[in-house]
Design a protein around this motif. Structure first.
Motif, PDB file in Angstrom:
ATOM      1  N   ASP A 279    -147.596-112.744 105.220  1.00 39.22           N
ATOM      2  CA  ASP A 279    -147.904-113.682 106.295  1.00 39.22           C
ATOM      3  C   ASP A 279    -147.476-113.068 107.626  1.00 39.22           C
ATOM      4  O   ASP A 279    -146.539-112.280 107.669  1.00 39.22           O
ATOM      5  CB  ASP A 279    -147.113-114.990 106.124  1.00 39.22           C
ATOM      6  N   SER A 285    -152.314-114.938 107.460  1.00 39.75           N
ATOM      7  CA  SER A 285    -151.958-114.282 106.217  1.00 39.75           C
ATOM      8  C   SER A 285    -152.977-113.188 105.936  1.00 39.75           C
ATOM      9  O   SER A 285    -154.111-113.246 106.431  1.00 39.75           O
ATOM     10  CB  SER A 285    -151.896-115.289 105.074  1.00 39.75           C
TER      11      SER A 285
ATOM     12  N   ARG B  64    -151.557-117.846  98.742  1.00 39.15           N
ATOM     13  CA  ARG B  64    -151.366-116.658  99.570  1.00 39.15           C
ATOM     14  C   ARG B  64    -150.488-115.612  98.865  1.00 39.15           C
ATOM     15  O   ARG B  64    -149.610-115.964  98.076  1.00 39.15           O
ATOM     16  CB  ARG B  64    -150.720-117.025 100.905  1.00 39.15           C
ATOM     17  N   SER B  66    -148.009-114.026  99.949  1.00 38.12           N
ATOM     18  CA  SER B  66    -146.585-114.243 100.231  1.00 38.12           C
ATOM     19  C   SER B  66    -145.995-115.251  99.256  1.00 38.12           C
ATOM     20  O   SER B  66    -144.823-115.145  98.867  1.00 38.12           O
ATOM     21  CB  SER B  66    -146.395-114.724 101.667  1.00 38.12           C
TER      22      SER B  66
END
Lengths: 482, 302
Positions: A279, A285, B64, B66
């Motif tokens: 991110d 992202s 995502r 992450s």
């Protein structure tokens, strides 16, 4: 079945609330009264709850694993709901479906030129990869793949998924794999038929695409279905880092284009890939990846012409080594993509093919290259970039640019002078395409898309294509990758 | 080829060395309220990562990279469940390669399993909108639910980190004590809200309405998860004559357009509730979350 009522904690809480009341001031008394009221309410709610749960438990089956784990606070006195979930009908929960079932319906109306030998000039067609020339190549109304997805945890160690594509008089197994769920330490193992993790778009099924068709790069690399599928094994590992890092390797049968069917022990295709991502602040992202795929082919066929213009059959046998690089960047205000978001993605590939080209005079027309074979070597590349902007929860708009470079084939001296290098697969050409799309989603489950494309896949032809496409999904709520 | 092998090898080494050894239990909370609860109970024995913040709709985020990286390192995932995170959490869990946090393991806890869910649909048909088969997942708007979730959470922390069992038990009872008296205070402050008719933008508040005795008289979304339409809003506006709502409430992460539109025409206040920790700047922890929720409702009712 037994429903144990945990009286103890409430009794203790009640005692704790009441004991200081002996020496309390009026103000405190009021507070304590309120607390007791609250406890009483909670108590009643809990009884009502248990009654409700009892009724529910009797009416449904399944999901015993999850319920048993967490129905009770310490996870060890969980027999109650676990046992309750053993009989009754399935009418209850969608999450109780075992397996999860979903069905994707897609279809389109397409308007485009009638090109008898439609293809991407300078690239070998992926023979046998599509059904009657492919859904994307049908003019007028047509039905796309109807995809049936079945997935479930097999047991505490494995998960399985199958995606069947239903096409007229045919069921194609698009994916059917098992996956380890409990290896730990970031390791993942998958086996069966699965979409390879090379590239970005490769793992996505057509209903997840942002455009009605695959990028030209994917069509040239893997055929119109726009995906490389392995029949084999995949191992991958996620690093224990804050930045996402994933490394993986695959081995497979390698029967899919650009490879071909074989009758040998060992593996016919291998791939390695690496992905990184993260991110930037809360709103952005990204993910980037590189991958390498090696395949081999025997007898890949295409039409070629000799110097005199007579048609013949070209056959390529050899190896293809493909490098892919991909990048995706997403933006959403506050990281909340529901109302507004933007997605940029781009992929680039380079493929080197090396082997031999043979020519056959199929029609016995006196073809000048008949029976000859010599070395064949070629480097091809291409890619696409696209951006899709979602401006309201329902509306999205996007643009995509495709470009390929076919490269010139280097063909051995005994064969080269006999060939016409303007033959579709041997020609040197830069196919390009511009695509514009807009789509509307009533909900997460239904979407209608309009797409315009200016397709220059073949020299001298600008095919203006209009596609109106629908995608609807029934059943379990899907979870998609980034 | 040689250079690429070197590149990959160096990436692996860098990855290995940047890993820090932690003694704390790494908690991955899908929404900030469970993260805050884990912190209340675990104190300095837990490190908390929140997958979403107060202005994100936890139903609509992406899986995502992450999040996968964080799930890879987590020892305990605390999710709401009831399909709230269905669009991304299953992918994150599977892709993480972390066996400890999979469904059915001690490292996976669903808050919605600890409480009684409301609005369990009698008929499962998406003609009724994006309904959740298990019931309405927005359980965090009733403070009483935190006691049950907290008890389960403390139990799980003790199971994962038995050396600090006593710490988690004590952390929970300390929290529960303070929480119960806070609930008493909020209920007193909000006593005037009992029976007050309200409109909601999304069906996100059945637990709040039940707790405070608010009377939900309608939703701006004709069907859950389907954006409000003009015709439905007009219909609700017409109903204001006979059965007037006193305010229209929404979660801070939802677009303010529909409730503002309605509020202007109906002449009633539009109230944005923090909905979770961080939903408004003042809602910094669980206590201030409800301080502000009650305060905003009481003010709108004046």
């Amino acid at each position: 079945m037994t429903l144990r009522f945990p009286l103890r904690p409430w009794g203790l809480a009640l005692a704790a609330a009441v004991s200081p009341a002996l020496a309390a001031a009026p103000a405190e008394l009021a507070e304590i009264k309120a607390q007791i009221e609250q406890l009483k309410a909670a108590y009643e709610q809990r009884i009502a709850a248990l009654e409700g749960r009892l009724a529910q438990a009797e009416a449904r089956a399944g999901s015993a694993d999850v319920a048993a784990r967490s129905a009770q606070s310490d996870g060890k006195t969980a027999q109650a709901t676990g046992a309750a979930a053993s009989s009754g009908s399935r009418a209850g929960l969608a999450t109780a479906f075992n397996p999860e079932v979903s069905l994707i319906l897609q279809g389109q109306y397409k308007q485009m030129k009638n090109l008898p030998e439609r293809g991407i000039t300078g690239f070998w067609p992926a023979a046998g990869h599509t059904h009657d020339g492919g859904d994307a190549d049908k003019r007028g109304f047509s039905l796309g793949h109807t995809e049936l997805v079945l997935a479930a945890n097999v047991d505490p160690y494995w998960r399985g998924q199958a995606i069947l594509a239903l096409v007229d008089s045919e069921v194609e197994v698009e994916e059917a794999w098992f996956q380890a769920t409990g290896l730990g330490d970031g390791m993942g193992l998958k086996g069966g038929r699965f979409r390879s993790s090379i590239g970005y778009l490769n793992e996505q099924h057509p209903h997840q695409w942002d455009f009605a068709d695959a990028p030209l790069a994917y069509a040239a690399l893997f055929g119109k279905e726009g995906s490389y599928t392995q029949d084999g094994l995949q191992f991958k590992w996620v690093a224990p880092t804050e930045t996402f890092l994933e490394l993986g390797a695959e081995v497979g049968r390698g029967q899919k284009f650009p490879g071909s069917e074989r009758n040998k022990n060992g593996s016919g295709a291998g791939a390695v890939f690496a992905h990184v991502g993260g991110d930037v602040g809360v709103a952005q992202s990204w993910r980037a990846g590189v991958a390498y795929l090696r395949t081999s082919t025997r007898g890949r066929e295409a039409e070629i012409r000799d110097v005199g213009g007579l048609e013949g059959q070209g056959m390529f046998s050899g190896q293809a080594a493909t490098w892919l690089a991909d990048f995706v960047w997403k933006w959403a205000p506050n990281g909340n993509p529901k109302y507004e978001n933007f997605k940029f993605q781009g992929e680039y590939f380079q493929r080197r093919e090396k082997g031999s080209l043979a020519c056959a005079d199929e029609n016995a027309s006196g073809n000048a290259c008949n029976g000859l074979a010599d070395s064949y070597r070629r480097r091809q590349s291409g890619g696409y970039v696209q951006g899709v902007y979602q401006l309201t929860p329902q509306w999205r708009a996007g643009y995509r640019y495709d470009r390929l470079a076919s490269g010139s084939p280097h063909i051995g001296a005994s064969l080269a002078p006999r060939l016409d290098f303007a033959s579709a697969v041997l020609d040197r050409y830069h196919p390009t395409r511009h695509s514009l799309m807009g789509d509307y989603s009533w909900s997460e489950y239904s979407r209608l898309r309009l797409q315009f494309a200016w397709d220059k896949s073949m020299p001298g032809v600008t095919d203006r294509q209009i596609t109106l496409q629908y995608i609807v999904s029934l059943g379990a709520h899907g979870a998609h990758k980034f | 080829m040689k250079s690429s092998i070197l590149m990959i090898a160096s990436a692996v080494l860098t990855a290995l060395f940047s890993t820090t050894l932690r003694a704390d239990v790494a908690v991955f909370a899908t929404v900030p309220e469970w993260g805050a609860l884990a912190k209340e109970i675990g104190g300095d024995k837990v490190t908390v990562y929140n997958a979403t913040h107060g202005l994100q709709d936890p139903h609509r985020i992406d899986a995502r990279p992450s999040l996968i990286a964080q799930a890879r390192r987590a020892q305990l995932v605390v999710a709401t469940g009831a399909e709230l995170e269905v669009g991304w959490l299953p992918v994150v869990l599977r892709e993480s390669g972390n066996g400890r946090i999979q469904l059915g393991q001690p490292g996976y806890l669903e808050a919605a399993r600890q409480v009684v869910l409301r609005e369990v649909p009698p008929v499962l048909d998406r003609a009724h909108g994006d309904i959740h088969a298990a019931g309405n997942p927005h359980i965090q708007t009733d403070p009483r639910n935190y006691l049950k979730v907290g008890e389960a959470l403390a139990g799980r922390l003790a199971e994962i980190d038995p050396a600090n069992q006593a710490h988690y038990r004590a952390g929970y009872s300390n929290f529960a004590g303070r929480w119960r008296s806070a609930i008493g205070r909020w209920e007193r402050e909000a006593a005037g809200l009992r029976g007050v008719p309200v409109l909601v933008q999304h069906q996100a508040f059945p637990y709040l309405c039940d707790w405070l005795g608010l009377k939900e008289v309608g939703s701006l979304e004709a069907k859950p998860g389907v954006e409000p339409t003009r015709s439905h809003l007009a219909e609700l506006l017409a109903r204001q004559g006979g059965q007037p709502a006193k305010m229209v409430i929404r979660a801070a992460y939802q677009a303010d357009g529909p409730s503002r539109w309605f509020s202007q025409r109906a002449g009633i206040p539009a109230v944005a509730l923090p909905f979770t920790v961080g939903g408004t700047p003042a809602a910094g922890d669980l206590f201030s979350l409800f301080d502000q929720t009650v305060q905003r409702l009481v003010e709108a009712n004046r």
